[in-house]
Scaffold this active site. Structure first.
Site, short mmCIF file in Angstrom:
data_model
loop_
_atom_site.label_atom_id
_atom_site.label_comp_id
_atom_site.label_asym_id
_atom_site.label_seq_id
_atom_site.Cartn_x
_atom_site.Cartn_y
_atom_site.Cartn_z
N LEU A 197 12.70 20.04 -12.69
CA LEU A 197 12.88 19.34 -13.97
C LEU A 197 12.05 19.96 -15.09
O LEU A 197 12.35 19.75 -16.27
CB LEU A 197 12.53 17.86 -13.81
CG LEU A 197 13.47 17.04 -12.91
CD1 LEU A 197 12.90 15.65 -12.68
CD2 LEU A 197 14.86 16.96 -13.51
N GLY A 244 14.46 11.29 -10.51
CA GLY A 244 13.61 12.45 -10.26
C GLY A 244 12.21 12.31 -10.81
O GLY A 244 11.96 11.56 -11.75
N SER A 285 6.62 10.05 -7.81
CA SER A 285 6.77 8.59 -7.71
C SER A 285 5.50 7.89 -7.22
O SER A 285 5.54 6.70 -6.93
CB SER A 285 7.93 8.25 -6.76
OG SER A 285 7.68 8.77 -5.46
N SER A 340 9.03 2.01 -13.96
CA SER A 340 8.24 1.41 -12.88
C SER A 340 7.49 0.17 -13.33
O SER A 340 7.09 0.05 -14.50
CB SER A 340 7.24 2.45 -12.36
OG SER A 340 6.35 1.87 -11.44
N HIS A 373 4.60 -0.16 -12.61
CA HIS A 373 3.24 0.31 -12.85
C HIS A 373 2.97 0.61 -14.32
O HIS A 373 1.85 0.96 -14.69
CB HIS A 373 2.94 1.50 -11.96
CG HIS A 373 2.93 1.13 -10.51
ND1 HIS A 373 1.96 0.32 -9.95
CD2 HIS A 373 3.82 1.40 -9.50
CE1 HIS A 373 2.23 0.13 -8.66
NE2 HIS A 373 3.36 0.76 -8.38
N TYR A 390 0.43 7.88 -13.08
CA TYR A 390 1.85 7.69 -12.81
C TYR A 390 2.44 6.63 -13.74
O TYR A 390 3.49 6.84 -14.36
CB TYR A 390 2.05 7.29 -11.35
CG TYR A 390 3.42 6.76 -11.03
CD1 TYR A 390 4.53 7.60 -11.07
CD2 TYR A 390 3.63 5.42 -10.70
CE1 TYR A 390 5.80 7.12 -10.79
CE2 TYR A 390 4.88 4.94 -10.42
CZ TYR A 390 5.97 5.79 -10.47
OH TYR A 390 7.23 5.30 -10.19
N CYS A 406 11.73 -0.96 -4.31
CA CYS A 406 13.11 -0.87 -3.83
C CYS A 406 13.12 -0.19 -2.47
O CYS A 406 12.86 1.02 -2.35
CB CYS A 406 13.97 -0.11 -4.82
SG CYS A 406 15.74 -0.22 -4.46
#
Length: 265
Positions: free
Chosen positions: A50, A70, A73, A109, A111, A134, A164
């Site tokens: 990416l 992508g 994570s 997320s 987070h 993250y 998930c």
């Protein structure tokens, strides 16, 4: 649709969605930096970093929609997060702008808001409170998506995924869990909606103990079917009740709030 791009298709969530989303498009273009295995007749496999702008432009060309899973994570070194989650996000949106603005579902997320306490109930107007690098990268991703919507009309669903997986694996996930089937239903709703805009959607099932209010996204017609509460007795028997003072039981981000910043060396 003719062609749906799934980035991060070699990851756990990408693998779970690969077969489930086959009926959604004539062709699935599956991408990852890692090995994707063998292509089914309706699949195209593309290995792509990416962080490589030219490769991402080629990847997006000819796609009607993008499921963007992508990137990194988990909490990791900033250099890795920078390439995949920040530079990669910019590259994806520039590629979308150059290729007719295919609708995007961005896997953000929980987070982004990890420092809220579990006794706080919030909606999408709550300020971001990321619990690590993250989480910060997902805040950046949401900001990029919002700017491209405001400036260029690029539609994106910003899905703040909770947890998930097949089933919840700890007590925190009784609130954050989203089943694979409910995620599939959400993806279908996002790509079916006549008008999307750029909504934030909490990626959770219909859990009794949820902390997040999704009422603003009701126009999508998504009605999650599953409920983590059905796993409570199983978790109690396997793990016992968690320490009420532990981060896993106090903060919405769980143990991410105490994860260290990873050194570059």
């Amino acid at each position: 649709m003719k062609r749906l791009l799934i980035t991060g298709a070699a990851g756990a969530l990408g693998r779970a969605m690969r077969a489930r989303l086959a009926p959604l498009a004539e062709t699935l273009r599956l991408s990852d930096i890692s090995d994707l295995g063998t292509a089914a007749p309706h699949e195209e496999l593309v290995q792509c970093d990416l962080g490589d702008a030219e490769a991402v432009h080629r990847l997006v060309s000819g796609c009607d929609a993008i499921l963007h899973l992508g990137g990194i994570s988990v909490e990791d070194k900033f250099s890795k997060i920078l390439n995949a989650n920040l530079l990669g996000m910019y590259n994806l949106y520039e590629a979308a702008r150059a290729n007719g603005h295919p609708r995007i579902l961005f896997a953000s997320s929980n987070h982004t808001v990890g420092f809220y306490r579990q006794d706080q109930h919030i909606d999408t107007t709550a300020p971001m409170r990321p619990d690590g690098l993250y989480g910060v990268s997902k805040c950046f991703g949401e900001a990029i998506a919002r700017m491209y919507f405001e400036k260029f009309g690029q539609e994106t669903a910003l899905v703040r995924i909770g947890s998930c997986m097949e089933k919840p694996s700890n007590h925190r996930m009784l609130s954050t869990w989203m089943s694979y089937n409910d995620f599939k239903l959400l993806i279908e709703a996002v790509f079916r909606a006549p008008m999307l805009g750029c909504p934030i959607v909490w990626g959770i099932s219909n859990n009794d103990s949820r902390w997040w209010d999704n009422s603003h996204a009701a126009y999508l017609g998504w009605k999650p079917q599953d409920n983590a509460e059905s796993y409570r007795a199983e978790l109690d028997a396997a793990l016992g009740r968690p320490d009420s003072t532990a981060p896993l039981a106090v903060y919405q981000g769980g143990n991410f709030v105490k994860d260290p910043i990873f050194p570059e060396a």
